[in-house]
Design a protein around this motif. Structure first.
Motif, PDB file in Angstrom:
ATOM      1  N   SER A 256       0.850  -1.187   0.000  1.00 57.62           N
ATOM      2  CA  SER A 256       0.000   0.000   0.000  1.00 57.62           C
ATOM      3  C   SER A 256       0.885   1.235   0.000  1.00 57.62           C
ATOM      4  O   SER A 256       2.107   1.140   0.095  1.00 57.62           O
ATOM      5  N   GLN A 257       0.275   2.396  -0.111  1.00 55.41           N
ATOM      6  CA  GLN A 257       1.028   3.640  -0.107  1.00 55.41           C
ATOM      7  C   GLN A 257       1.839   3.753   1.182  1.00 55.41           C
ATOM      8  O   GLN A 257       1.314   3.568   2.270  1.00 55.41           O
ATOM      9  N   MET A 258       3.131   4.045   1.047  1.00 59.56           N
ATOM     10  CA  MET A 258       3.977   4.235   2.223  1.00 59.56           C
ATOM     11  C   MET A 258       4.817   5.483   2.019  1.00 59.56           C
ATOM     12  O   MET A 258       5.624   5.560   1.088  1.00 59.56           O
ATOM     13  N   ASP A 259       4.603   6.468   2.867  1.00 61.67           N
ATOM     14  CA  ASP A 259       5.386   7.700   2.855  1.00 61.67           C
ATOM     15  C   ASP A 259       6.224   7.733   4.122  1.00 61.67           C
ATOM     16  O   ASP A 259       5.660   7.744   5.230  1.00 61.67           O
ATOM     17  N   ILE A 260       7.522   7.763   3.984  1.00 58.94           N
ATOM     18  CA  ILE A 260       8.419   7.764   5.143  1.00 58.94           C
ATOM     19  C   ILE A 260       9.016   9.158   5.262  1.00 58.94           C
ATOM     20  O   ILE A 260       9.865   9.563   4.470  1.00 58.94           O
ATOM     21  N   ASN A 261       8.533   9.896   6.277  1.00 61.98           N
ATOM     22  CA  ASN A 261       8.873  11.315   6.393  1.00 61.98           C
ATOM     23  C   ASN A 261      10.075  11.576   7.288  1.00 61.98           C
ATOM     24  O   ASN A 261      10.239  12.674   7.805  1.00 61.98           O
ATOM     25  N   LEU A 284      10.250   8.098  -0.270  1.00 68.84           N
ATOM     26  CA  LEU A 284      11.279   8.336   0.732  1.00 68.84           C
ATOM     27  C   LEU A 284      11.480   9.840   0.832  1.00 68.84           C
ATOM     28  O   LEU A 284      12.054  10.463  -0.070  1.00 68.84           O
ATOM     29  N   LEU A 285      11.029  10.423   1.938  1.00 66.26           N
ATOM     30  CA  LEU A 285      10.999  11.878   2.067  1.00 66.26           C
ATOM     31  C   LEU A 285      12.173  12.423   2.865  1.00 66.26           C
ATOM     32  O   LEU A 285      12.368  13.632   2.946  1.00 66.26           O
ATOM     33  N   GLY A 315      11.553  20.140  -1.645  1.00 63.41           N
ATOM     34  CA  GLY A 315      10.160  20.310  -1.284  1.00 63.41           C
ATOM     35  C   GLY A 315       9.904  20.041   0.177  1.00 63.41           C
ATOM     36  O   GLY A 315      10.817  20.021   1.009  1.00 63.41           O
ATOM     37  N   ASP A 316       8.643  19.799   0.499  1.00 56.66           N
ATOM     38  CA  ASP A 316       8.180  19.678   1.880  1.00 56.66           C
ATOM     39  C   ASP A 316       7.957  18.211   2.231  1.00 56.66           C
ATOM     40  O   ASP A 316       7.015  17.590   1.732  1.00 56.66           O
ATOM     41  N   PRO A 317       8.803  17.649   3.126  1.00 61.49           N
ATOM     42  CA  PRO A 317       8.615  16.232   3.478  1.00 61.49           C
ATOM     43  C   PRO A 317       7.333  15.972   4.261  1.00 61.49           C
ATOM     44  O   PRO A 317       6.865  14.837   4.314  1.00 61.49           O
ATOM     45  N   ASP A 318       6.771  17.016   4.888  1.00 61.97           N
ATOM     46  CA  ASP A 318       5.524  16.835   5.634  1.00 61.97           C
ATOM     47  C   ASP A 318       4.288  16.965   4.745  1.00 61.97           C
ATOM     48  O   ASP A 318       3.166  16.790   5.216  1.00 61.97           O
ATOM     49  N   ASN A 319       4.499  17.291   3.484  1.00 63.95           N
ATOM     50  CA  ASN A 319       3.395  17.393   2.528  1.00 63.95           C
ATOM     51  C   ASN A 319       3.817  16.735   1.225  1.00 63.95           C
ATOM     52  O   ASN A 319       4.144  17.416   0.250  1.00 63.95           O
ATOM     53  N   THR A 326       9.813  17.949  -5.880  1.00 63.72           N
ATOM     54  CA  THR A 326      10.455  17.247  -7.005  1.00 63.72           C
ATOM     55  C   THR A 326      10.968  15.898  -6.510  1.00 63.72           C
ATOM     56  O   THR A 326      11.541  15.801  -5.419  1.00 63.72           O
ATOM     57  N   TYR A 327      10.775  14.868  -7.327  1.00 64.21           N
ATOM     58  CA  TYR A 327      11.141  13.505  -6.968  1.00 64.21           C
ATOM     59  C   TYR A 327      12.027  12.899  -8.041  1.00 64.21           C
ATOM     60  O   TYR A 327      11.966  13.268  -9.219  1.00 64.21           O
ATOM     61  N   GLU A 328      12.858  11.958  -7.619  1.00 64.57           N
ATOM     62  CA  GLU A 328      13.642  11.140  -8.530  1.00 64.57           C
ATOM     63  C   GLU A 328      13.278   9.683  -8.259  1.00 64.57           C
ATOM     64  O   GLU A 328      13.275   9.226  -7.118  1.00 64.57           O
TER      65      GLU A 328
END
Length: 895
Positions: A256-261, A284-285, A315-319, A326-328
């Motif tokens: 599932s969606q996983m955002d690691i801040n 991966l933030l 950018g903003d890791p909390d958002n 920008t992502y790579e």
């Protein structure tokens, strides 16, 4: 003449020849003169050559001496720096006084003179004092350095195995301390551009000075000397400043969606390949570091691979959904590719992702066994030695006896000397007081605790069904509540919470009724204890410590029938359950009845003992437990409504950052004075009757929605967290918190009997359905290791999957469709030391909850890193740390 130099003698001979030549013939004489002059010039050149050769040899010898003393000094420097480094690795800090140090000054190279004089009083002390080591080096320079007894010339090669050097060293402490007495250093934010930039670290700074001199036998008078100086800093980085930290391989294979801040680090390899159901990704933030390699595949898990891994560059890791971010992306999965990400691929992440080749390093972590009462080297364990509360299970005491010990250690207040209590050196606290609970106090901890509410706010929080507040000034109220308290505390067998809803006249309450009415005859036996207490402003909470007993099978590892079956371990667990709400209230409102204090007997209490406890007053006698566990802090009027902090029930103790509660099992299982459990020195694992990693013991913590302050609960066995934890008032009253154990199992709000509040989801035949649950605490434990990834011996045929980061915590309920909300930090230090139940993939089918099959249903995971941990004053008590050493300067000088 024979003693003259040969060239001088030759000159005399030539002059005499010239004299004779003049007598013979003037022409011949002139020729002879010319020959003589040429000859003299030739011999002068020869003499000059010999002189230059001797000087060259001397210079070569001096150069060898200088190099040898340099290497000797460097050896002393390296050995001394390793000793200092090992201090930090062992979770200690260097201490002492540098040689000749004056208060307020910093020792420098001139202080080396104190290491060379004959007065040992100048040598300093502890880790900073003068030290010397003897070293041997070989020389083979053919320079004449003396003669033997017969006058024969000797060269340095004759002493090749006898050239000795002495290296002297000392340490200068250059740390800036914010608290010099407790030696607490400044907190530094690691600068941009450096490894682990942005992390906050306690920084210690030291300079090591090392000097070497040659001391050769046989009249070797040379005294070459080299002084080396090395400055370095030791950064202690809190482990909980990482969203995820693994000492071994780290796998991310989320469905599932996983955002690691937060930051992610592994001391080994990182394997990442999400398998989403839909279009979800793993983002991966924060910075990601792997000391070895990074692979975009997870082979230990035999599932499809098609998800994206994205790295936040700006950018903003909390958002993470901010369109300005920008992502790579990681390279797409390729089944034929078996190599890790290459340097050019790593470089695309702009140092947001680093592997070992790009500079990521292994960070030193605590060694296995540091959670125990004694570590592998026999030293007092870090947490046990600094704990404020200690629970020690003694599972094979005779049936009916209290199966545990309990100790409180406070900074001030009532209590006795702490001599013999195994307190760690350096434990914080100006006036430590220790209390080893008596039999009466221990039995009181096993009974429901009465809360005597004193305000509307407290009643709404703790006793919402009670209509009035307790008025301690009214004798009638005080007598009713105290009679009930004494009667319950006098019971040897734990009273189930729901029994207090039965009338006093019910046969099940005969013993309680007999004691209570003998102390207060006005009690209406037609009413239940709960009704009687509620009428005058009291209510009952579950026992602070409950032994989970019930329908389980008999077990030789403990003297009760367990009611908790761990489906992952597939065995019954002897469990003690601590209710934090109840423990906090017992610290103000508890009462105990004195016993004979022979904990190995099960004697009934006497009328004299009942009367003494009853007449003791209210929160003022020796039979009250007021502040027995910890000293309460003054009420904070700005704290969240109904919180312990607002009600004046929270702890004031901030030593080591707050309360530390340590739970363990005594190696003396039956309490007879002889150890029954041993540890294998080869692997540091305990030898259980059923084998290694087959512990039958665990500790559960419930009632923790509101903690009494910053709090760390820790055990060297399996730890179970039941229900909402540290989430009071919508997280407004959230405290710095950590749960640390050999393994961590999360149990939902539904895993508690509504009548007794004991865990009830551990029945072997049940398929307990979980409900939404929230936990706000750092997690540190040991997790399963995978086999079958690239680089492991099982690749590619053997598949043994750890479950990955998304299955860090263990679950044993059907969480299908239910949210598990978690905010904290995941730290894994390796494979479990006590438990061995392997991960099996989750299922939502009830029929799948059979032994050997799936044992849980997959939840909706809502994971977040606790950003408050980025501030040192918001870290949980005794947060473990990793050691990161960085050299600053290296200098060389000669004398």
């Amino acid at each position: 003449m024979s003693k003259l130099d040969p060239s001088v003698r030759l000159l005399h001979l030539m002059l005499r020849a010239q004299h004779y030549a003049r007598k013979e013939s003037s022409d011949t004489g002139y020729a002879m003169m010319l020959v003589s002059i040429v000859t003299i010039l030739i011999f002068s050149l020869l003499a000059a050559y010999l002189a230059i050769t001797n000087i060259s040899k001397s210079a070569t010898t001096a150069n060898v001496e200088a190099n040898s003393t340099f290497y000797a000094a460097e050896s002393g420097l390296n050995q001394r720096s390793d000793v200092v480094r090992q201090k930090f690795v062992n979770y200690a800090t260097p201490n002492g006084v540098s040689p000749g140090a004056v208060s307020g000054s910093i020792a420098g190279p001139n202080n080396m003179a104190f290491c060379l004089d004959s007065d040992p009083a100048n040598d300093g002390s502890g880790d900073f004092a003068c030290q010397k080591i003897e070293l041997n080096y070989k020389h083979a320079i053919g320079t004449t350095v003396g003669r033997d007894a017969d006058g024969k010339s000797l060269s340095a090669s004759n002493f090749a195995n006898n050239v000795k050097y002495t290296a002297y060293s000392f340490v200068s402490d250059r740390t800036i301390y914010i608290d010099p007495v407790r030696r607490i250093p400044q907190v530094q934010t690691i600068p941009a551009g450096q490894l682990y930039a942005g992390l906050n670290a306690q920084e210690y700074r030291y300079t090591i000075f090392s000097m070497a001199t040659s001391r050769q036998p046989q009249d070797l008078d040379a005294r070459a000397m080299t002084v080396l100086e090395m400055s370095f800093r030791s950064r202690n980085i809190p482990l909980f400043q990482f969203a995820a930290f693994y000492n071994g391989d780290l796998e991310m294979n989320s469905t599932s969606q996983m955002d690691i801040n937060g930051r992610v680090h592994t001391n080994a390899n990182l394997y990442i390949q999400p398998t989403p159901i839909g279009t979800e990704t793993t983002r991966l933030l924060g910075q990601v570091t792997a000391a070895n390699s990074i692979y975009n595949r997870v082979d230990a898990s035999a599932i499809a691979r098609y998800g994206d891994t994205q790295v936040l560059l700006t950018g903003d890791p909390d958002n993470p959904y901010d369109p300005a971010n920008t992502y790579e992306k990681f390279p797409p999965y390729d089944a034929t590719r078996t190599i890790p990400l290459t340097p050019p691929e790593i470089a695309k992440f702009n140092r947001r992702v680093l592997d070992g080749a790009a500079g990521a390093t292994v960070l030193q972590v605590p060694q296995p066994g540091f959670l125990r009462k004694r570590d592998a080297d026999g030293n007092i364990g870090e947490y046990y030695g600094k704990a404020d509360l200690r629970l020690e299970m003694v599972p094979k005491r005779a049936a009916g006896n209290v199966p545990f010990n309990f100790t409180s250690i406070k900074d001030g207040g009532s209590g006795g000397s702490c001599t013999g209590f195994e307190i760690s050196t350096g434990r914080q606290g100006a006036s430590l007081k220790c209390v080893r609970m008596s039999e009466g106090q221990l039995r009181s901890l096993m009974q429901p605790v009465m809360s005597k509410v004193v305000s509307n706010e407290e009643r709404a929080r703790l006793c919402p069904t009670v209509a009035v507040n307790h008025n301690p000034s009214l004798l009638s109220e005080r007598r009713v509540l105290r009679a009930l308290q004494v009667a319950i505390a006098a019971q040897n067998t734990p009273v189930p919470l729901d029994r207090l809803n039965l009338p006093l006249s019910d046969p099940a309450n005969a013993s309680i009724s007999s004691i209570a009415t003998s102390l207060e005859s006005t009690l209406n036996t037609a009413q239940s204890p709960a009704q009687l207490a509620g009428a005058v402003g009291g209510c009952f909470l579950p026992a602070p410590i409950q032994v989970l007993t019930g329908s389980g099978v008999a077990n030789s590892n403990y003297t009760w029938q367990s009611s908790y079956f761990d489906r992952r371990e597939e065995r019954w667990i002897g469990m003690l359950q601590t209710n934090i709400d109840s423990l906090t209230m017992w610290n103000r409102d508890g009462l105990y009845v004195d016993r004979d204090n022979n904990i190995t007997t099960n004697d009934a209490t006497t009328t004299t003992q009942h009367t003494a406890a009853f007449n003791g007053g209210n929160n003022g006698s020796i039979y009250d437990t007021n502040n027995l566990l910890f000293i309460r802090a003054a009420a904070n009027p700005t704290a969240a409504t109904g919180s312990f902090q607002k009600l004046g029930l929270a702890a004031s103790d901030l030593t080591e950052g707050g309360l530390v509660y340590h739970a363990t099992v005594s190696d003396d299982l039956d309490g007879d004075g002889t150890a029954d459990l041993t540890v294998d020195s080869a692997d540091n694992l305990r030898n259980y009757a059923d084998g290694k990693r087959r512990s039958s013991y665990g500790f559960a913590f419930s009632g923790g929605v509101n903690l009494p302050g910053p709090m760390t609960v820790v055990t060297d066995r399996g730890l179970y967290v039941q229900g909402d934890y540290n989430s009071f008032a919508g997280n407004v009253a959230k405290q710095p918190a950590a749960t640390i154990g050999d393994t961590i199992t999360v149990l939902s709000n539904n895993c508690a009997d509504p009548n007794t509040r004991m865990l009830n989801c551990g029945v072997i035949t049940a398929t307990q359905n979980a409900v939404e649950t929230t936990v706000n605490a750092a997690f540190l434990s040991y997790t399963d290791r995978s086999n079958g990834n690239i680089g492991s011996s099982g690749f590619p045929t053997i598949k043994e999957y750890s479950g990955g980061l998304n299955n860090y915590m263990r679950m044993v309920e059907n969480w299908t469709g239910q949210r598990f909300n978690y905010t904290g930090s995941f730290v894994s230090l390796g494979a479990p030391q006590e438990y061995s139940g392997a991960y099996r993939s989750g299922s939502s089918a009830g029929s799948a909850f059979a032994p050997g099959a799936s044992y849980y249903g997959v939840p909706i995971r809502n994971f977040r890193y606790e950003v408050n941990f980025n501030a040192f004053d918001r870290l949980p008590p005794l947060t473990p740390r990793v050691i990161y050493l960085q050299q600053e300067t290296f200098k060389r000088s000669y004398n």
